[in-house]
Design a protein around this motif. Sequence first.
Motif, PDB file in Angstrom:
ATOM      1  N   LEU A 107      61.335  10.938 -95.346  1.00 33.22           N
ATOM      2  CA  LEU A 107      60.453  10.065 -94.432  1.00 33.22           C
ATOM      3  C   LEU A 107      61.119   9.064 -93.860  1.00 33.22           C
ATOM      4  CD1 LEU A 107      57.469   9.757 -97.410  1.00 33.22           C
ATOM      5  CD2 LEU A 107      57.573  11.440 -95.770  1.00 33.22           C
ATOM      6  N   ASP A 108      60.424   8.780 -92.499  1.00 33.59           N
ATOM      7  CA  ASP A 108      61.038   7.539 -91.833  1.00 33.59           C
ATOM      8  C   ASP A 108      60.459   6.377 -92.603  1.00 33.59           C
ATOM      9  OD1 ASP A 108      61.246   5.747 -89.847  1.00 33.59           O
ATOM     10  OD2 ASP A 108      60.744   6.827 -88.359  1.00 33.59           O
ATOM     11  N   ALA A 109      61.457   5.403 -92.719  1.00 38.04           N
ATOM     12  CA  ALA A 109      61.040   4.278 -93.509  1.00 38.04           C
ATOM     13  C   ALA A 109      59.774   3.435 -92.585  1.00 38.04           C
ATOM     14  CB  ALA A 109      62.124   3.548 -93.505  1.00 38.04           C
ATOM     15  N   ARG A 110      59.795   3.639 -91.437  1.00 40.83           N
ATOM     16  CA  ARG A 110      58.731   2.775 -90.539  1.00 40.83           C
ATOM     17  C   ARG A 110      57.200   3.408 -91.012  1.00 40.83           C
ATOM     18  NH1 ARG A 110      61.531   3.992 -84.669  1.00 40.83           N
ATOM     19  NH2 ARG A 110      61.401   6.182 -85.905  1.00 40.83           N
ATOM     20  N   GLN A 111      57.240   4.471 -91.613  1.00 40.01           N
ATOM     21  CA  GLN A 111      56.141   4.824 -91.892  1.00 40.01           C
ATOM     22  C   GLN A 111      55.576   4.144 -93.177  1.00 40.01           C
ATOM     23  OE1 GLN A 111      57.474   9.304 -92.051  1.00 40.01           O
ATOM     24  NE2 GLN A 111      55.149   9.607 -91.239  1.00 40.01           N
ATOM     25  N   LEU A 112      56.420   3.663 -93.995  1.00 39.63           N
ATOM     26  CA  LEU A 112      55.807   3.036 -95.185  1.00 39.63           C
ATOM     27  C   LEU A 112      55.511   1.746 -95.410  1.00 39.63           C
ATOM     28  CD1 LEU A 112      59.323   4.607 -96.921  1.00 39.63           C
ATOM     29  CD2 LEU A 112      57.056   5.577 -96.654  1.00 39.63           C
ATOM     30  N   PRO A 113      54.647   1.297 -96.158  1.00 35.25           N
ATOM     31  CA  PRO A 113      54.289   2.306 -97.386  1.00 35.25           C
ATOM     32  C   PRO A 113      53.105   3.170 -97.062  1.00 35.25           C
ATOM     33  CG  PRO A 113      53.171  -0.011 -97.532  1.00 35.25           C
ATOM     34  CD  PRO A 113      54.255  -0.105 -96.280  1.00 35.25           C
ATOM     35  N   ILE A 114      53.386   4.270 -97.719  1.00 32.37           N
ATOM     36  CA  ILE A 114      52.117   5.185 -97.612  1.00 32.37           C
ATOM     37  C   ILE A 114      51.375   4.787 -98.970  1.00 32.37           C
ATOM     38  CG2 ILE A 114      51.461   7.685 -97.663  1.00 32.37           C
ATOM     39  CD1 ILE A 114      53.921   8.301 -96.273  1.00 32.37           C
ATOM     40  N   LYS A 115      49.975   4.743 -98.692  1.00 34.77           N
ATOM     41  CA  LYS A 115      49.160   4.364 -99.791  1.00 34.77           C
ATOM     42  C   LYS A 115      47.911   5.298 -99.863  1.00 34.77           C
ATOM     43  CE  LYS A 115      47.779  -0.260 -99.573  1.00 34.77           C
ATOM     44  NZ  LYS A 115      47.512  -1.439 -98.799  1.00 34.77           N
ATOM     45  N   TYR A 116      48.084   6.192-101.046  1.00 37.00           N
ATOM     46  CA  TYR A 116      47.045   7.041-101.381  1.00 37.00           C
ATOM     47  C   TYR A 116      46.059   6.743-102.752  1.00 37.00           C
ATOM     48  CZ  TYR A 116      49.803  10.349 -98.690  1.00 37.00           C
ATOM     49  OH  TYR A 116      50.622  11.045 -97.826  1.00 37.00           O
ATOM     50  N   VAL A 117      45.061   7.233-102.539  1.00 38.87           N
ATOM     51  CA  VAL A 117      43.984   6.739-103.807  1.00 38.87           C
ATOM     52  C   VAL A 117      43.285   8.183-104.129  1.00 38.87           C
ATOM     53  CG1 VAL A 117      41.971   6.005-102.310  1.00 38.87           C
ATOM     54  CG2 VAL A 117      42.203   5.499-104.794  1.00 38.87           C
ATOM     55  N   MET A 118      42.841   8.635-105.168  1.00 38.62           N
ATOM     56  CA  MET A 118      42.286   9.895-105.708  1.00 38.62           C
ATOM     57  C   MET A 118      41.546   9.852-106.670  1.00 38.62           C
ATOM     58  SD  MET A 118      44.288  13.698-105.791  1.00 38.62           S
ATOM     59  CE  MET A 118      43.793  14.686-106.681  1.00 38.62           C
ATOM     60  N   MET A 148      45.890   5.263-107.855  1.00 43.54           N
ATOM     61  CA  MET A 148      46.500   4.912-106.774  1.00 43.54           C
ATOM     62  C   MET A 148      47.933   5.008-106.816  1.00 43.54           C
ATOM     63  SD  MET A 148      44.566   1.220-106.403  1.00 43.54           S
ATOM     64  CE  MET A 148      44.987   0.637-108.142  1.00 43.54           C
ATOM     65  N   VAL A 149      48.476   5.239-105.447  1.00 39.54           N
ATOM     66  CA  VAL A 149      50.036   5.820-105.609  1.00 39.54           C
ATOM     67  C   VAL A 149      50.437   5.116-104.294  1.00 39.54           C
ATOM     68  CG1 VAL A 149      51.639   7.611-105.278  1.00 39.54           C
ATOM     69  CG2 VAL A 149      50.061   7.650-107.131  1.00 39.54           C
ATOM     70  N   LYS A 150      51.502   4.527-104.557  1.00 37.30           N
ATOM     71  CA  LYS A 150      52.194   3.922-102.980  1.00 37.30           C
ATOM     72  C   LYS A 150      53.598   4.717-102.939  1.00 37.30           C
ATOM     73  CE  LYS A 150      50.256  -0.577-102.833  1.00 37.30           C
ATOM     74  NZ  LYS A 150      50.387  -1.856-102.622  1.00 37.30           N
ATOM     75  N   VAL A 151      54.118   5.270-101.631  1.00 37.64           N
ATOM     76  CA  VAL A 151      55.322   5.645-101.332  1.00 37.64           C
ATOM     77  C   VAL A 151      55.994   4.595-100.677  1.00 37.64           C
ATOM     78  CG1 VAL A 151      56.854   7.374-100.235  1.00 37.64           C
ATOM     79  CG2 VAL A 151      54.365   7.873-101.484  1.00 37.64           C
ATOM     80  N   THR A 152      57.081   3.911-101.124  1.00 33.98           N
ATOM     81  CA  THR A 152      57.531   2.794-100.484  1.00 33.98           C
ATOM     82  C   THR A 152      59.260   2.798-100.509  1.00 33.98           C
ATOM     83  OG1 THR A 152      57.332   0.304-100.170  1.00 33.98           O
ATOM     84  CG2 THR A 152      57.433   1.220-102.408  1.00 33.98           C
ATOM     85  N   THR A 153      59.731   1.806-100.060  1.00 31.08           N
ATOM     86  CA  THR A 153      61.316   1.689-100.251  1.00 31.08           C
ATOM     87  C   THR A 153      61.741   1.028-101.387  1.00 31.08           C
ATOM     88  OG1 THR A 153      61.288  -0.398 -99.069  1.00 31.08           O
ATOM     89  CG2 THR A 153      61.558   1.538 -97.634  1.00 31.08           C
TER      90      THR A 153
END
Length: 218
Positions: A107-118, A148-153
């Motif tokens: 993933l491109d770090a500029r896209q982060l954080p990606i924040k999902y909820v389900m 809730m899940v976050k994809v981050t650095t």
Amino acid sequence: PRYGLGAGVKLMECARSGTVAGWRFAGLRGLGARLERARVQFMLDVHTGEHGYTEMFTPFLVNSASMTGTANLPKFGGDAFHLADHDLWLVPTAEVPLTNWHRDEILDARQLPIKYVMYSPCWRSEAGAAGKDTRGYIRLHQFSKVEMVKVTTAETSLDELESLTANAEEILRRLRLPSRVLSIFSGDMGFAPYKKYDPDAWCPGLSRHPDVASFSPL
């Protein structure tokens, strides 16, 4: 009766759930089912509309690689339901598919954080809970959860952990549930997390604060 209050006002039908599936299952009817749906919708609306999460809807069956990637295997395999003759597991929580959603991707770090909820139904065998919490709508084999899940650095992960925990606390505040957040010491954590928060909510029927969520960086 095991579910005295809920059954008494006809919100739960547990005897029939036992007939259909067996012990540690509970069915909801009428206003009970409506309340469950409203609770899920409320959480999804707050997290997507105010906290910036993207709602997801993924498979509820995952492979062993996904379970291993979230530290559910091998240690907690006994607490999960496995499909015979298939490399598939019923999700113990939506954390499993969400955390693996970008597995094997760069993933491109500029896209982060990606924040999902389900929202998902969740399944757990409760293999290590024999004789515990046998009354009430708790420790069931199947239950509903909003994850809730976050994809981050790595550099920002602890800050994101704090904000994610605050997002969960906001839900408890709005529901006016007496609650607290515990910082878990290392002896009570699994082998994957290095920091962990457990929000607990007061449960009058149990006279204690069971945990209602758990947040940690992986």
